[in-house]
Design an enzyme around this catalytic site. Structure first.
Site, PDB file in Angstrom:
ATOM      1  N   THR A  40       1.367  -9.571  10.635  1.00 46.51           N
ATOM      2  CA  THR A  40       1.221 -10.307   9.383  1.00 46.51           C
ATOM      3  C   THR A  40       1.780 -11.728   9.497  1.00 46.51           C
ATOM      4  OG1 THR A  40       2.170 -10.404   7.150  1.00 46.51           O
ATOM      5  CG2 THR A  40       3.373  -9.112   8.723  1.00 46.51           C
TER       6      THR A  40
ATOM      7  N   GLU B  11       3.689 -12.856   7.369  1.00 48.19           N
ATOM      8  CA  GLU B  11       4.989 -12.841   6.677  1.00 48.19           C
ATOM      9  C   GLU B  11       6.154 -12.961   7.654  1.00 48.19           C
ATOM     10  OE1 GLU B  11       5.234 -10.171   3.327  1.00 48.19           O
ATOM     11  OE2 GLU B  11       3.063 -10.139   3.109  1.00 48.19           O
TER      12      GLU B  11
ATOM     13  N   TYR C 204      10.350  -5.626   4.911  1.00 50.60           N
ATOM     14  CA  TYR C 204       9.007  -5.432   5.489  1.00 50.60           C
ATOM     15  C   TYR C 204       8.759  -6.434   6.610  1.00 50.60           C
ATOM     16  CZ  TYR C 204       3.945  -6.099   5.991  1.00 50.60           C
ATOM     17  OH  TYR C 204       2.681  -6.264   6.514  1.00 50.60           O
TER      18      TYR C 204
ATOM     19  N   ALA D 282      10.834  -8.290   8.229  1.00 47.77           N
ATOM     20  CA  ALA D 282      11.796  -8.156   9.338  1.00 47.77           C
ATOM     21  C   ALA D 282      11.363  -7.027  10.275  1.00 47.77           C
ATOM     22  CB  ALA D 282      13.194  -7.882   8.790  1.00 47.77           C
TER      23      ALA D 282
ATOM     24  N   LYS E 233       8.251  -5.927  10.704  1.00 45.01           N
ATOM     25  CA  LYS E 233       7.028  -6.346  11.435  1.00 45.01           C
ATOM     26  C   LYS E 233       7.402  -7.340  12.534  1.00 45.01           C
ATOM     27  CE  LYS E 233       3.231  -5.446  10.819  1.00 45.01           C
ATOM     28  NZ  LYS E 233       2.361  -4.325  11.303  1.00 45.01           N
TER      29      LYS E 233
HETATM   30  P1  NAD Z   1      -1.837   0.446   4.278  1.00 45.10           P
HETATM   31  O1  NAD Z   1      -0.476   0.688   3.723  1.00 45.10           O
HETATM   32  O2  NAD Z   1      -3.014   0.435   3.363  1.00 45.10           O
HETATM   33  O3  NAD Z   1      -2.158   1.544   5.389  1.00 45.10           O
HETATM   34  C1  NAD Z   1      -1.219   1.948   6.360  1.00 45.10           C
HETATM   35  C2  NAD Z   1      -1.728   3.222   7.022  1.00 45.10           C
HETATM   36  O4  NAD Z   1      -0.764   3.613   8.020  1.00 45.10           O
HETATM   37  C3  NAD Z   1      -1.891   4.396   6.062  1.00 45.10           C
HETATM   38  O5  NAD Z   1      -3.121   5.051   6.292  1.00 45.10           O
HETATM   39  C4  NAD Z   1      -0.707   5.299   6.395  1.00 45.10           C
HETATM   40  O6  NAD Z   1      -0.966   6.682   6.168  1.00 45.10           O
HETATM   41  C5  NAD Z   1      -0.524   5.007   7.887  1.00 45.10           C
HETATM   42  N1  NAD Z   1       0.851   5.292   8.339  1.00 45.10           N
HETATM   43  C6  NAD Z   1       2.009   4.872   7.745  1.00 45.10           C
HETATM   44  N2  NAD Z   1       3.065   5.353   8.437  1.00 45.10           N
HETATM   45  C7  NAD Z   1       2.566   6.056   9.492  1.00 45.10           C
HETATM   46  C8  NAD Z   1       3.141   6.775  10.568  1.00 45.10           C
HETATM   47  N3  NAD Z   1       4.483   6.883  10.697  1.00 45.10           N
HETATM   48  N4  NAD Z   1       2.329   7.371  11.487  1.00 45.10           N
HETATM   49  C9  NAD Z   1       0.985   7.278  11.362  1.00 45.10           C
HETATM   50  N5  NAD Z   1       0.374   6.630  10.341  1.00 45.10           N
HETATM   51  C10 NAD Z   1       1.155   6.025   9.422  1.00 45.10           C
HETATM   52  O7  NAD Z   1      -1.716  -0.907   5.106  1.00 45.10           O
HETATM   53  P2  NAD Z   1      -2.775  -2.075   5.331  1.00 45.10           P
HETATM   54  O8  NAD Z   1      -2.671  -3.034   4.225  1.00 45.10           O
HETATM   55  O9  NAD Z   1      -4.100  -1.482   5.689  1.00 45.10           O
HETATM   56  O10 NAD Z   1      -2.134  -2.767   6.622  1.00 45.10           O
HETATM   57  C11 NAD Z   1      -2.475  -2.329   7.936  1.00 45.10           C
HETATM   58  C12 NAD Z   1      -1.735  -3.179   8.947  1.00 45.10           C
HETATM   59  O11 NAD Z   1      -2.096  -4.545   8.788  1.00 45.10           O
HETATM   60  C13 NAD Z   1      -0.212  -3.126   8.806  1.00 45.10           C
HETATM   61  O12 NAD Z   1       0.346  -3.105  10.100  1.00 45.10           O
HETATM   62  C14 NAD Z   1       0.133  -4.398   8.068  1.00 45.10           C
HETATM   63  O13 NAD Z   1       1.430  -4.852   8.413  1.00 45.10           O
HETATM   64  C15 NAD Z   1      -0.935  -5.344   8.591  1.00 45.10           C
HETATM   65  N6  NAD Z   1      -1.312  -6.442   7.672  1.00 45.10           N
HETATM   66  C16 NAD Z   1      -1.655  -6.186   6.374  1.00 45.10           C
HETATM   67  C17 NAD Z   1      -2.047  -7.220   5.537  1.00 45.10           C
HETATM   68  C18 NAD Z   1      -2.476  -6.970   4.108  1.00 45.10           C
HETATM   69  O14 NAD Z   1      -2.699  -7.939   3.371  1.00 45.10           O
HETATM   70  N7  NAD Z   1      -2.642  -5.747   3.667  1.00 45.10           N
HETATM   71  C19 NAD Z   1      -2.070  -8.528   6.037  1.00 45.10           C
HETATM   72  C20 NAD Z   1      -1.707  -8.769   7.372  1.00 45.10           C
HETATM   73  C21 NAD Z   1      -1.351  -7.701   8.180  1.00 45.10           C
HETATM   74  P1  TYD Z   2       1.383  -8.251  -2.805  1.00 39.69           P
HETATM   75  O1  TYD Z   2      -0.033  -7.882  -3.084  1.00 39.69           O
HETATM   76  O2  TYD Z   2       2.445  -7.226  -2.984  1.00 39.69           O
HETATM   77  O3  TYD Z   2       1.416  -8.857  -1.322  1.00 39.69           O
HETATM   78  P2  TYD Z   2       2.624  -9.623  -0.520  1.00 39.69           P
HETATM   79  O4  TYD Z   2       3.896  -9.391  -1.235  1.00 39.69           O
HETATM   80  O5  TYD Z   2       2.588  -8.939   0.813  1.00 39.69           O
HETATM   81  O6  TYD Z   2       2.214 -11.061  -0.460  1.00 39.69           O
HETATM   82  O7  TYD Z   2       1.763  -9.496  -3.721  1.00 39.69           O
HETATM   83  C1  TYD Z   2       1.021 -10.704  -3.696  1.00 39.69           C
HETATM   84  C2  TYD Z   2       1.755 -11.709  -4.558  1.00 39.69           C
HETATM   85  O8  TYD Z   2       1.718 -11.266  -5.920  1.00 39.69           O
HETATM   86  C3  TYD Z   2       3.227 -11.843  -4.210  1.00 39.69           C
HETATM   87  O9  TYD Z   2       3.628 -13.204  -4.374  1.00 39.69           O
HETATM   88  C4  TYD Z   2       3.928 -10.966  -5.233  1.00 39.69           C
HETATM   89  C5  TYD Z   2       3.028 -11.081  -6.454  1.00 39.69           C
HETATM   90  N1  TYD Z   2       2.976  -9.881  -7.323  1.00 39.69           N
HETATM   91  C6  TYD Z   2       3.200 -10.003  -8.702  1.00 39.69           C
HETATM   92  O10 TYD Z   2       3.452 -11.112  -9.218  1.00 39.69           O
HETATM   93  N2  TYD Z   2       3.135  -8.878  -9.470  1.00 39.69           N
HETATM   94  C7  TYD Z   2       2.862  -7.649  -8.944  1.00 39.69           C
HETATM   95  O11 TYD Z   2       2.842  -6.648  -9.697  1.00 39.69           O
HETATM   96  C8  TYD Z   2       2.623  -7.538  -7.536  1.00 39.69           C
HETATM   97  C9  TYD Z   2       2.320  -6.206  -6.905  1.00 39.69           C
HETATM   98  C10 TYD Z   2       2.687  -8.696  -6.767  1.00 39.69           C
END
Ligand code: NAD
Ligand code: TYD
Length: 351
Positions: free
Chosen positions: A131, A133, A157, A159, A161
């Site tokens: 990420t 972050e 989170y 930290a 990653k």
């Molecule tokens: P998510 O929370 O939707 O999905 C995470 C998946 O991992 C789930 O299916 C969960 O069951 C599985 N999981 C969790 N702990 C596990 C374990 N111990 N063993 C096996 N499976 C496990 O997350 P996401 O938003 O799809 O993110 C996926 C990846 O992409 C993460 O590594 C996240 O850091 C990274 N990422 C996410 C975003 C975002 O905006 N969502 C952006 C950049 C990077």
């Molecule tokens: P989020 O979707 O949790 O992603 P991230 O924290 O990983 O960026 O949040 C996106 C932005 O929205 C973040 O600045 C926190 C804010 N936020 C709210 O203001 N209210 C909410 O209920 C949530 C879940 C997030």
């Protein structure tokens, strides 16, 4: 490479990646390893679950001997690692779970890959999905995160990653394990768990529930459509340089409050309400502890080296996304009630 392990394939981004890989590469075997935490949902993969090149294994990546067995059983040659605890607010409540899965789980997979491949690195790859972050927070302005920005994580989170990214690079530098890392900005699209801003707010607007805006809504995030993220992962997996890092983002920064107003307008319109009539649901609440002010990604390296660009404008992507959630109320109801977990727990515990 033919036998590819995708971890976290039942989650938001993972399910989009599994779908893309299973359909695009019929000669690969895609092995999806997922623990099915609250965020993992096999209903996200209904359309691919019967395909002959797809296998699901319910497993915890922290279980090292089980990971060794999976590498062995499926002759795993490539890994795309997404499994993680992913929500910042949860990490503030329970940092241990984040260190456990994101750090120790990644280490368990790295060690299983190293042992299984045993120095025979050709045509082997460990691709770690991370990420933006990890880079910390930017001030308002034009500065962007590049691949060389110094790590400065602030939340448990980010930290965890950051720590996992360091372990992945350490395995490359110390043992020669072939790795790639990508750091992506905030994703949006279908199948995102409704604790994250966009699906949570769409669902709340529909049900006339308050929209809790943290602080003044001044924080800035850089939003990318999830299908564009997984296209980038596919490209980097196949054509990126070993040992390299790629930033992924769509140069699409939004102040939270501005994004929320757009969401309200689109959702109101699609529900047949006067646009903006749900603005009164916007409720300013206490800020998130340690709330990073601004994230913004420079993805020029990915564009210049591999020719990747987002396929959709934000207007198109967000319209599609709101429509999807409004048309999939049953999916939202299931994941918010926890029924889906009971169903799949029963199904997989019978095995
Ligand atoms: P998510 O929370 O939707 O999905 C995470 C998946 O991992 C789930 O299916 C969960 O069951 C599985 N999981 C969790 N702990 C596990 C374990 N111990 N063993 C096996 N499976 C496990 O997350 P996401 O938003 O799809 O993110 C996926 C990846 O992409 C993460 O590594 C996240 O850091 C990274 N990422 C996410 C975003 C975002 O905006 N969502 C952006 C950049 C990077
Ligand atoms: P989020 O979707 O949790 O992603 P991230 O924290 O990983 O960026 O949040 C996106 C932005 O929205 C973040 O600045 C926190 C804010 N936020 C709210 O203001 N209210 C909410 O209920 C949530 C879940 C997030």
């Amino acid at each position: 490479m033919k036998n590819i392990l995708i971890t976290g394939g039942a989650g938001f981004i993972g399910s989009h990646l599994v779908r893309l890989m299973v359909n695009k590469y019929p000669t690969y075997r895609i092995v999806n390893v997922d623990k099915l935490t609250y965020a993992g949902n096999l209903a996200n993969l209904k359309d691919v679950e019967k395909m002959s090149n797809y296998v699901f294994e319910k497993a915890d990546i922290c279980d090292f001997s089980l990971m060794q067995a999976i590498f062995d059983r499926y002759k795993i040659e490539g890994v795309i690692h997404l499994a993680a605890e992913s929500h910042v607010d949860r990490s503030i409540q329970d940092p241990f779970a984040f260190a456990q899965t994101n750090v120790m789980g990644t280490l368990s997979l790295l060690q299983a890959a190293k042992q299984a491949w045993n120095g025979q690195w050709e045509d082997r790859l460990f691709y770690h999905v991370s990420t933006d972050e990890v880079y910390g927070a930017l001030k308002p302005g034009k500065e962007l995160f590049t691949e060389t920005t110094k790590y400065d994580p602030h939340s448990p989170y980010s930290a965890s990653k950051a720590s996992s990214d360091h372990f992945v690079r350490a395995y490359h530098d110390t043992y020669g394990l072939p790795i790639k890392v990508s750091n992506c900005s905030n994703n949006y699209g279908s199948y995102q768990f409704p604790e994250k801003l966009i699906p949570l707010f769409i669902n709340n607007i529909r049900h006339n529930k308050p929209l809790p805006v943290y602080g003044k809504g001044d924080n800035v995030r850089d939003w990318l459509f999830v299908e564009d993220h997984v296209r980038a992962i596919d490209l980097i997996f196949h054509r990126g340089k070993i040992g390299d890092t790629y930033n992924i983002g769509g140069f699409n920064e939004w102040r939270n409050i501005d994004l929320i107003k757009v969401l309200v307008k689109i959702t109101d319109r699609l529900l047949g309400r006067p646009e903006g009539s749900s603005d009164h649901l916007i409720t300013f609440v206490a800020d998130r502890a340690g709330h990073d002010l601004r994230y913004a990604i420079d993805s020029n390296k990915l564009k210049q080296e591999l020719g990747w660009e987002p396929s959709l404008s934000f207007e198109e992507g967000i319209e599609k996304t709101v429509k999807w959630y409004l048309e999939h109320q049953e999916w939202l109801d299931n994941v918010t009630s926890g029924d889906y977990q009971k169903y799949y727990e029963q199904m997989y515990n019978k095995k």
